[in-house]
Every structure is written in C-alpha cells, then in structure tokens.
Scaffold this motif. Structure first.
Motif, mmCIF file in Angstrom:
data_model
loop_
_atom_site.group_PDB
_atom_site.id
_atom_site.type_symbol
_atom_site.label_atom_id
_atom_site.label_comp_id
_atom_site.label_asym_id
_atom_site.label_seq_id
_atom_site.Cartn_x
_atom_site.Cartn_y
_atom_site.Cartn_z
ATOM 1 N N THR A 261 0.646 7.135 70.119
ATOM 2 C CA THR A 261 1.001 6.926 68.711
ATOM 3 C C THR A 261 2.437 7.376 68.426
ATOM 4 O O THR A 261 3.196 6.691 67.725
ATOM 5 C CB THR A 261 0.024 7.690 67.808
ATOM 6 N N ALA A 262 2.831 8.504 68.990
ATOM 7 C CA ALA A 262 4.205 8.988 68.798
ATOM 8 C C ALA A 262 5.214 8.019 69.420
ATOM 9 O O ALA A 262 6.291 7.769 68.853
ATOM 10 C CB ALA A 262 4.350 10.382 69.417
ATOM 11 N N GLN A 263 4.874 7.446 70.559
ATOM 12 C CA GLN A 263 5.769 6.485 71.205
ATOM 13 C C GLN A 263 5.963 5.245 70.334
ATOM 14 O O GLN A 263 7.080 4.738 70.188
ATOM 15 C CB GLN A 263 5.199 6.090 72.569
ATOM 16 N N LEU A 264 4.884 4.738 69.761
ATOM 17 C CA LEU A 264 4.986 3.551 68.909
ATOM 18 C C LEU A 264 5.827 3.834 67.663
ATOM 19 O O LEU A 264 6.563 2.963 67.186
ATOM 20 C CB LEU A 264 3.584 3.078 68.513
ATOM 21 N N LEU A 265 5.729 5.041 67.127
ATOM 22 C CA LEU A 265 6.523 5.399 65.955
ATOM 23 C C LEU A 265 8.019 5.395 66.290
ATOM 24 O O LEU A 265 8.844 4.883 65.520
ATOM 25 C CB LEU A 265 6.093 6.777 65.446
ATOM 26 N N VAL A 266 8.379 5.948 67.451
ATOM 27 C CA VAL A 266 9.793 5.955 67.867
ATOM 28 C C VAL A 266 10.278 4.528 68.101
ATOM 29 O O VAL A 266 11.405 4.169 67.734
ATOM 30 C CB VAL A 266 9.970 6.817 69.129
ATOM 31 N N LEU A 267 9.443 3.686 68.713
ATOM 32 C CA LEU A 267 9.830 2.293 68.951
ATOM 33 C C LEU A 267 10.058 1.542 67.638
ATOM 34 O O LEU A 267 10.929 0.668 67.553
ATOM 35 C CB LEU A 267 8.759 1.580 69.777
ATOM 36 N N LEU A 268 9.263 1.848 66.620
ATOM 37 C CA LEU A 268 9.448 1.196 65.321
ATOM 38 C C LEU A 268 10.817 1.545 64.740
ATOM 39 O O LEU A 268 11.537 0.666 64.234
ATOM 40 C CB LEU A 268 8.333 1.627 64.362
ATOM 41 N N CYS A 269 11.206 2.810 64.811
ATOM 42 C CA CYS A 269 12.532 3.207 64.321
ATOM 43 C C CYS A 269 13.635 2.565 65.158
ATOM 44 O O CYS A 269 14.672 2.131 64.619
ATOM 45 C CB CYS A 269 12.660 4.732 64.359
ATOM 46 N N PHE A 270 13.416 2.459 66.453
ATOM 47 C CA PHE A 270 14.388 1.848 67.355
ATOM 48 C C PHE A 270 14.577 0.375 67.018
ATOM 49 O O PHE A 270 15.704 -0.145 66.968
ATOM 50 C CB PHE A 270 13.885 2.031 68.790
ATOM 51 N N ALA A 272 14.048 -1.158 64.138
ATOM 52 C CA ALA A 272 14.757 -1.307 62.866
ATOM 53 C C ALA A 272 16.261 -1.071 63.043
ATOM 54 O O ALA A 272 17.092 -1.770 62.441
ATOM 55 C CB ALA A 272 14.188 -0.327 61.843
ATOM 56 N N SER A 273 16.641 -0.116 63.892
ATOM 57 C CA SER A 273 18.066 0.187 64.095
ATOM 58 C C SER A 273 18.786 -0.960 64.789
ATOM 59 O O SER A 273 19.877 -1.370 64.361
ATOM 60 C CB SER A 273 18.206 1.474 64.920
ATOM 61 N N VAL A 274 18.193 -1.530 65.847
ATOM 62 C CA VAL A 274 18.865 -2.580 66.615
ATOM 63 C C VAL A 274 18.959 -3.871 65.808
ATOM 64 O O VAL A 274 20.042 -4.481 65.683
ATOM 65 C CB VAL A 274 18.130 -2.823 67.945
ATOM 66 N N ILE A 275 17.839 -4.327 65.257
ATOM 67 C CA ILE A 275 17.855 -5.582 64.505
ATOM 68 C C ILE A 275 18.698 -5.444 63.236
ATOM 69 O O ILE A 275 19.462 -6.352 62.874
ATOM 70 C CB ILE A 275 16.416 -6.021 64.161
ATOM 71 N N GLY A 276 18.590 -4.300 62.567
ATOM 72 C CA GLY A 276 19.419 -4.078 61.380
ATOM 73 C C GLY A 276 20.897 -4.074 61.726
ATOM 74 O O GLY A 276 21.730 -4.615 60.975
ATOM 75 N N GLY A 277 21.262 -3.498 62.865
ATOM 76 C CA GLY A 277 22.657 -3.504 63.289
ATOM 77 C C GLY A 277 23.167 -4.904 63.579
ATOM 78 O O GLY A 277 24.310 -5.246 63.236
ATOM 79 N N ALA A 278 22.325 -5.745 64.214
ATOM 80 C CA ALA A 278 22.729 -7.131 64.503
ATOM 81 C C ALA A 278 22.953 -7.914 63.206
ATOM 82 O O ALA A 278 23.927 -8.677 63.077
ATOM 83 C CB ALA A 278 21.666 -7.810 65.361
ATOM 84 N N ILE A 279 22.068 -7.735 62.235
ATOM 85 C CA ILE A 279 22.226 -8.429 60.947
ATOM 86 C C ILE A 279 23.485 -7.960 60.228
ATOM 87 O O ILE A 279 24.223 -8.749 59.619
ATOM 88 C CB ILE A 279 20.976 -8.204 60.073
ATOM 89 N N LEU A 280 23.777 -6.666 60.313
ATOM 90 C CA LEU A 280 24.973 -6.133 59.667
ATOM 91 C C LEU A 280 26.243 -6.718 60.294
ATOM 92 O O LEU A 280 27.190 -7.089 59.588
ATOM 93 C CB LEU A 280 24.977 -4.614 59.783
ATOM 94 N N LEU A 281 26.257 -6.849 61.627
ATOM 95 C CA LEU A 281 27.405 -7.458 62.307
ATOM 96 C C LEU A 281 27.572 -8.917 61.898
ATOM 97 O O LEU A 281 28.701 -9.397 61.699
ATOM 98 C CB LEU A 281 27.231 -7.348 63.830
ATOM 99 N N TRP A 282 26.465 -9.627 61.761
ATOM 100 C CA TRP A 282 26.532 -11.032 61.327
ATOM 101 C C TRP A 282 27.058 -11.137 59.899
ATOM 102 O O TRP A 282 27.891 -11.998 59.587
ATOM 103 C CB TRP A 282 25.146 -11.659 61.446
ATOM 104 N N ALA A 283 26.569 -10.258 59.026
ATOM 105 C CA ALA A 283 27.000 -10.287 57.623
ATOM 106 C C ALA A 283 28.487 -9.982 57.488
ATOM 107 O O ALA A 283 29.163 -10.483 56.577
ATOM 108 C CB ALA A 283 26.170 -9.291 56.810
ATOM 109 N N GLN A 284 29.039 -9.169 58.395
ATOM 110 C CA GLN A 284 30.453 -8.827 58.349
ATOM 111 C C GLN A 284 31.325 -9.831 59.092
ATOM 112 O O GLN A 284 32.546 -9.655 59.161
ATOM 113 C CB GLN A 284 30.661 -7.430 58.941
ATOM 114 N N GLY A 285 30.701 -10.880 59.652
ATOM 115 C CA GLY A 285 31.448 -11.910 60.349
ATOM 116 C C GLY A 285 31.847 -11.557 61.766
ATOM 117 O O GLY A 285 32.690 -12.241 62.364
#
Length: 365
Positions: A261-270, A272-285
């Motif tokens: 359960t602890a592993q899945l929680l860390v993966l969920l945060c991971f 969100a960080s990677v996909i959110g970072g990719a979207i932010l890079l796309w939004a900034q061109g």
C-alpha cells in the motif's frame, strides 16, 4: 524463537554471496543470461523515443513527403526494436533454465553431502523432517531468486537509469523528477523489506520448518505412536505448532500488505509529478505533442517497472529468507572430519574391541 533469530546476521548478507559464488561456477551461462535480458531491456527503452517521432510525423500531415518518410522510419524502428527485444529475451530465458537447474542441483547435492557427514550428535539433536524441509525449500527458493535478480531487478535498474538519462538530456527537470522519485521509491521499498518484513518472515519460516519437522517425525514414528495409543496426543501437539505458525505467517503477510500500500501511494505521487511536468512543458511551448507522447510512453514503462520492482524486492527478500537455513547447513562445521590424507580402511583380519567406551546424550551425565 524471536530472540534467537534476531541475533543472526541479516539473511541477505549471507545468502547473496553464497549465490554469487555458485554463479561464478558457470561464467558463460551467467554472462549470456545477463546480456540477453539487459539487451532486451535496452531495446524497450528506446521505443518511446521513436513513438514520439511517429506522433510528430503524423501531426505534420499526410501530404508532407518528409513527414511520411519520418513516420515510416519511426514505424520500422519500433518494429525492429521489438524483434530485437524478442530475440534477446529468448536467448536469456533459454539460457537461464540450464543455468538455474545446474545451480539448484549443485546446492542440493552439496547440502546432502554435508548433512550425511555431520556428527551423530548433530543428527540426534536435529529433526530429520525439518532438515529435509530446509534443503528442498532452499533449492526452490534459488529458482525464484535467480529469476528475480536476472530477469527482473537488473532490467528494472537499466530502465530507471536509462530513462533518467534520456529524459534529462531533453528536459533536466523531468530527469531530476525521475531520479528523485525512483530513489525514494526503491529506498523506501528496501527499508521496508529489510527492517519491517524480513524479521517477521524469518520467524514465520522458522515455524514453517517446525511444522514440516513435526509432521515428518510423527508420521515416521507412527508405529510407536500407535503402540501407545497416542494419536490424540500427536493431534494436539501438531495443533499447537500450527497455531503458532498461523499467527507468525499472518503477521508476515499483513506486513507485505502494508508495504504494498505504501508503494502504491508513492507511485501515485510520482505519476502526478511526471505527467504534470510534461503538461507544464507543453503549456509553456517547450514540448511538442510528440514530446509529450514520448514522456507519457516513457513514464508508463517506468511505472510498470517500478511497480514490479516492489514485487521483485518482495520476492527477493522472500527467497533469501527461504534460503537462509539451507546456507547455514553449508556453513555448519562437520564436527568430525577425516584426517588429511586419510584413506578407506582396509581390514585384513583381527577384531574390533571397544575398550573404556562410554555413551550419553548431550546434557546428561
């Protein structure tokens, strides 16, 4: 039981060197297995790169000749890498079968050889059924350990390091996120396994051995049990052992659940960080749709390997715990050894006289 087992060194520190020594006895097969799986993993690692190129080519439009050419090249690279990965993986799995069987056979035969040569005093104070359980359980644990290290953990390490480097070359921020997230996840998993799961697994394995010994010895001595009409007494004795075993195994399994359960929680945060970072890079061109596709595809590969890393570390720790008692048999001193240069006795005649010979069980005068 807990105090005795907790004083021993960590199982992984005695089991892994023992296994690696046996690997060195088959250097060609060990190299072929390692090269096959690592090569197949490296081929998988570059597929997201060409997936991103393919998306960029498709978004350029079918009327663009250069785009069509780039799309065909990316498609051919994806298919070629898939075929290469399949071939190298086949080499690995075909080689690991004789490699593991040879190691299992050697370990089992050597354990039997040592047990046969242990002193009579050792055999008088050891349950035969428990000894059999230690050897057979350790042999099969070796199969899981080889698969876990060679087929799972080494490729996972290549994926994590390779993805971190490839993403970092384009976007250092994402490379840093991959590196930090991977280190946190793997370190947390290993700490949980070594300091939280392993102590419980060691105790539950000790009681598993005792269950096997109790069953084997009661059935072996069944004629004596029947002569005293003691079947009910043996039922009660086994019930007590199994009750202790059940409590110890339940604690171990719950600890596995908590770790997962602890592993899945860390993966969920991971995630969100990677996909959110990719979207932010796309939004900034700073990223094209193909770049985002590359990041997403890379992440899903990383996610699959990271999720499996937790399971593989669980399997590694479990197999190490299962092998611990077998390794202790190999490290157990024989007690009475033949003198250097001793040869088989050759009696031509005469007699054997027992003069001033005494006998007693250990602990008795």
């Amino acid at each position: 039981m807990t105090s005795l087992t907790s004083k021993r060194p960590a199982a992984i520190r005695i089991v892994l060197p023992f296994v690696f020594r046996h690997w060195l006895e088959q250097p060609f097969r060990a190299s072929a297995v390692t090269a096959g799986f690592l090569g197949a993993t490296a081929a998988d690692l570059f597929m997201p790169v060409f997936s991103g190129h393919l998306v960029d080519a498709l978004t350029a439009g079918a009327t663009d000749a250069a785009a069509r050419h780039a799309a065909m090249l990316a498609f051919g690279a994806i298919v070629g890498l898939g075929a290469l990965s399949l071939l190298l993986r086949l080499v690995g799995i075909q080689t690991i079968v004789p490699f593991t069987l040879k190691t299992m056979s050697d370990v089992g035969q050597q354990a039997f050889m040592r047990v046969q040569r242990f002193s009579t005093d050792w055999h008088a104070n050891s349950f035969a059924g428990s000894t059999v359980r230690k050897v057979t359980r350790g042999m099969w644990a070796l199969d899981l350990l080889n698969d876990t290290i060679l087929m799972a953990l080494l490729p996972s390490f290549i994926v994590l390091v390779g993805s971190m480097i490839l993403l970092g070359m384009h976007w250092p921020q994402l490379g840093a996120v991959i590196a930090i997230g991977s280190v946190i996840y793997v370190a947390m998993t290993m700490l949980f396994q070594v300091h939280y799961v392993a102590p419980a697994a060691r105790v539950s394995n000790a009681w598993d051995t005792k269950v096997g010994g109790t069953l084997a010895d009661a059935l072996t001595c069944n004629a004596v049990v029947k002569s005293f009409g003691a079947e009910r007494r043996e039922d009660i004795r086994l019930d007590g052992v199994i009750s202790r075993w059940r409590r110890r195994v339940r604690r171990t399994w719950f600890r596995y659940n908590h770790t997962s359960t602890a592993q899945l929680l860390v993966l969920l945060c991971f995630r969100a960080s990677v996909i959110g970072g990719a979207i932010l890079l796309w939004a900034q061109g700073h990223a094209t749709p193909g770049d985002v596709t590359y990041v997403l595809t890379s992440y899903y590969i990383i996610h699959a390997y990271l999720r499996d890393v937790g399971m593989h570390i669980n399997n590694l720790q479990r197999s190490v715990n299962d092998m611990e008692e077998l390794v202790q048999i190999h490290d157990e001193p024989l007690g009475i050894v033949d003198a250097e240069g001793a040869v088989p006795i050759d009696i031509q005649g005469g007699r054997i006289v027992f003069d001033d010979v005494t006998f007693h069980y250990g602990g008795h005068r």
